[in-house]
Scaffold this active site. Structure first.
Site, PDB file in Angstrom:
ATOM      1  CD  GLU A 157      -2.891  -1.186   2.348  1.00 53.80           C
ATOM      2  OE1 GLU A 157      -3.927  -1.883   2.277  1.00 53.80           O
ATOM      3  OE2 GLU A 157      -2.565  -0.547   3.383  1.00 53.80           O
ATOM      4  CD  GLU A 316      -4.452  -5.976   2.433  1.00 56.10           C
ATOM      5  OE1 GLU A 316      -5.127  -5.206   3.167  1.00 56.10           O
ATOM      6  OE2 GLU A 316      -3.222  -5.940   2.387  1.00 56.10           O
TER       7      GLU A 316
END
Length: 681
Positions: A157, A316
């Site tokens: 991320e 995710e």
């Protein structure tokens, strides 16, 4: 666009991806065998491992311990589970920061952030870059040929929680970046308009990062620094990617994006999409009262668009509640499956979660997981197992593509520029406009592709521009060509205003869009807090409903455009509010005030009619209908987000894959359920 033909699939994975982040280092090794047994029971096909494991893999400088990871990967392989193997460069070890405290990031106010969380990285730090390259190479050399390896997962991320650092090392790096982008200090002075407020520079060495200033800083400098910070993170990704490509050719390399517009605002995913082998995304519901399934669909469509329309992978999401919002409600029964399959409908090649087993310690111990604290005698576990079985029935959709009806223009650089200080109204929000336009199209059961303003738009009958403050002249010409060749364009206010350096285009507003819209804007007239304006159809025009705008109004001067609605009050009373311009074979609409709900729908319906898009009035509210097609056939996903059973007409017979029953003429979809039909026609 990237990946226009195909995208690599995780090596050796012959099913849809199903699983999640697996952090076995948090548990005694005897638990691993129980985990793998449960993974097989639930139908798990791939897990992500090693993402936060740098301190365990390299417990002291230059000394590596791979034994535990060897045993883990061997265990996964024996049980037929593929591994998405992380490079752990999002969380350097404590010993690294003790040796290199300068690698910790510095805020605009000059505070150096401390070790003890994640993502505390100055991406310009030579020491960090060298250490990241070394641990990546060590991992690649050890596991390039491991039979469990399906994909490399670089970092985690990017941009969350820190993207920009303002230290002196970044200052020197920024000056080198400016020299490469602009060529000279004179060019920087011109681009930044440093004649204003006496900010002229004699040499590049005088330039620092845009740290905190007494009042508003130079907006063009801040915009360039946002570009620099994004490019610097991307340099580090590509450095790791190139090591992995060199040592482990044939294994795709990715990093997990966060394309939901509320979750990562500092990354230009158009640029990043060109650098990964497979686009992957993380998505979490923002439970603030909005219709969360609409934001989910929007994020999935945006991710697919970043992938150039090719299949991508949801890497995710959550099985139930998260832990980082002010209030974290659990998902309702069936909501996890709806969330997962909505992503699949919009192009994902599976559904993965954070995380496999819920943590007992650490900051995310209350974040839901596939194996919750309640264990396997729980609703979450039963729903996880049912989802795994359902995904196993959908393998035929692999490599098919989601079919879109319309395009929406979005540009991260424009968003960055518009969010800088001292704009005509602090209430105007590009993301709000994108959310509102998307919701209106969603409620018309239209599937949306997102596109960069310079993209080829010829395949779309309708293109909407909810907010594009920064627009280059080339983008303006691209949209003019689109309309002249028969397209229908809808542009909302405060678009086309500045160029790539945040300089107002010469001449009247709306700058780059004057020609295509057939009008000029003499003056912006933002409304006061809570203010509204009434819009009525002018005398002689086809009658339409009275509309209400808020937040913004323009003083519009038609230059060939016809007036469809006029202001009935406010400063621009009697002047055009919504216009329509015929240009070549197409039509361009302009909305000079903020419209929402039924008022925005009234305009979009008129534009859709211009585009030849038939209304889909027979489909129920909050019932999502999306199609994927490819060599294996055509698949219709019907997702009922409502509390009422729904019947959806089919344009061809087929087989409902999740239940195995026939689907003829009409498909019954119970409240909260999902049905996937493989169409025979």
């Amino acid at each position: 666009m990237p990946h226009s033909e195909s995208a690599p699939y995780p090596a050796g994975l012959h099913k849809l991806a199903f699983g999640g982040d697996y952090n076995p280092e948090q548990w005694p090794e005897e638990v691993w065998h129980e985990d793998v047994r449960l993974m097989r029971e639930a139908g798990v096909t791939m897990v992500s491992v090693g993402i936060f494991s740098w301190a365990l893999l390299e417990p002291e400088p230059g000394a590596h311990d791979f034994g535990w990871l060897d045993r883990l990967l061997d265990l996964l392989h024996v049980n037929g589970i593929r591994a998405d193997l992380g490079t752990p460069t999002v969380a350097p070890p404590a010993w690294f920061y003790r040796a290199h405290p300068e690698a910790l990031p510095v805020t605009r106010d000059g505070a150096r952030l401390a070790f003890g969380s994640r993502g505390a990285i100055c991406h310009s730090s030579p020491a960090y870059r060298a250490a990241a390259a070394d641990i990546t190479e060590q991992l690649a050399r050890r596991y390039a040929n491991h039979p469990a390896l399906a994909m490399w997962h670089v970092h985690n991320e990017y941009g969350v929680p820190v993207s920009a650092c303002y230290c002196d090392t970044c200052g020197a790096h920024f000056r080198r970046w400016l020299a490469a982008r602009h060529g000279s200090v004179d060019a920087v002075n011109e681009a930044w308009g440093t004649a204003f407020w006496g900010q002229h520079y004699r040499t590049l060495d005088e330039i620092d990062p845009p740290r905190t200033t007494p009042t508003v800083g130079n907006p063009a400098q801040q915009l360039d620094y946002a570009r620099f910070a994004d490019a610097t993170m991307r340099e580090n990704f590509t450095a790791e990617r190139d090591i992995l490509h060199r040592i482990a050719p044939g294994i795709p390399v990715t990093t997990n994006f966060m394309t939901a517009l509320s979750q990562c605002e500092s990354v230009d995913y158009w640029a990043w999409g060109r650098e990964v082998d497979l686009v992957t995304n993380d998505h979490y519901l923002i439970t603030d009262g909005r219709r969360t399934h609409v934001n989910l669909a929007m994020a999935a469509d945006l991710t697919r668009s970043v992938a150039g329309g090719a299949p991508w992978l949801l890497l995710e999401h959550s099985t139930s509640g998260v832990n980082w919002q002010p209030r974290n409600p659990a998902k309702r029964p069936g909501e996890m499956a709806r969330n997962s399959l909505a992503h699949v409908a919009r192009g994902s090649e599976g559904a993965m979660f954070f995380q496999w087993r819920q943590s007992r310690r650490g900051a995310e111990k209350f974040h839901s997981a596939m194996v919750p604290h309640a264990g396997t005698d729980s609703r979450i576990w039963r729903e996880v197992s049912a989802l795994g079985a359902g995904l196993g029935l959908l393998e035929g959709i692999r490599s098919t593509r989601t079919v879109a009806d319309v395009a929406m223009l979005w540009d991260w650089e424009s968003w960055w520029a518009q969010r800088l200080d001292w704009r005509p109204s602090e209430d105007h929000d590009a993301r709000e406009r994108a959310d509102t336009f998307y919701a209106s199209l969603y409620d018309r059961h239209l599937t949306v592709d997102f596109a960069h303003p310079d993209a080829d738009l010829s395949g779309y009958p309708l293109v909407v521009v909810p907010a594009l403050y920064l627009t280059t002249e080339e983008s303006g010409r691209n949209l003019r060509r689109y309309v002249e060749n028969g397209g229908t364009l809808v542009v909302s206010y405060f678009s086309g205003i500045v160029d790539a350096d945040d300089a107002v285009h010469p001449g009247p507003y709306p700058g780059a869009f004057r020609d295509v819209l057939g009008l000029t804007v003499e003056e912006f007239s933002p409304l006061g807090e809570g203010g509204t304006v009434r819009l009525t159809t002018p005398e002689g025009a086809p009658e339409g409903p009275e509309l209400t705008g808020d937040l913004w109004s323009d003083v519009v001067i038609p230059r060939g455009a016809e007036t469809v609605w006029s202001y009935a009050d406010g400063i621009p009373a009697g002047r055009p509010a919504v216009t329509r311009n015929r240009l070549g074979e197409g039509t361009a609409w302009y909305l000079s005030t903020r419209l929402s709900g039924a008022d925005l729908a009234a305009v979009l319906d008129r534009a859709a009619a211009d585009a030849g898009i038939e209304p889909r009035t027979g489909l129920p509210y909050d019932v999502e209908v999306v199609r994927r097609t490819g060599d294996t056939g055509s698949y219709l996903f019907v997702i009922n987000h409502s509390d009422t059973d729904a019947d959806v007409a089919l344009d061809a017979p087929g087989t409902e894959l999740l239940t195995g029953g026939p689907a003829v003429d009409e498909l019954a979809v119970p409240a909260g359920a999902v049905r996937v039909v493989r169409l025979d026609g």
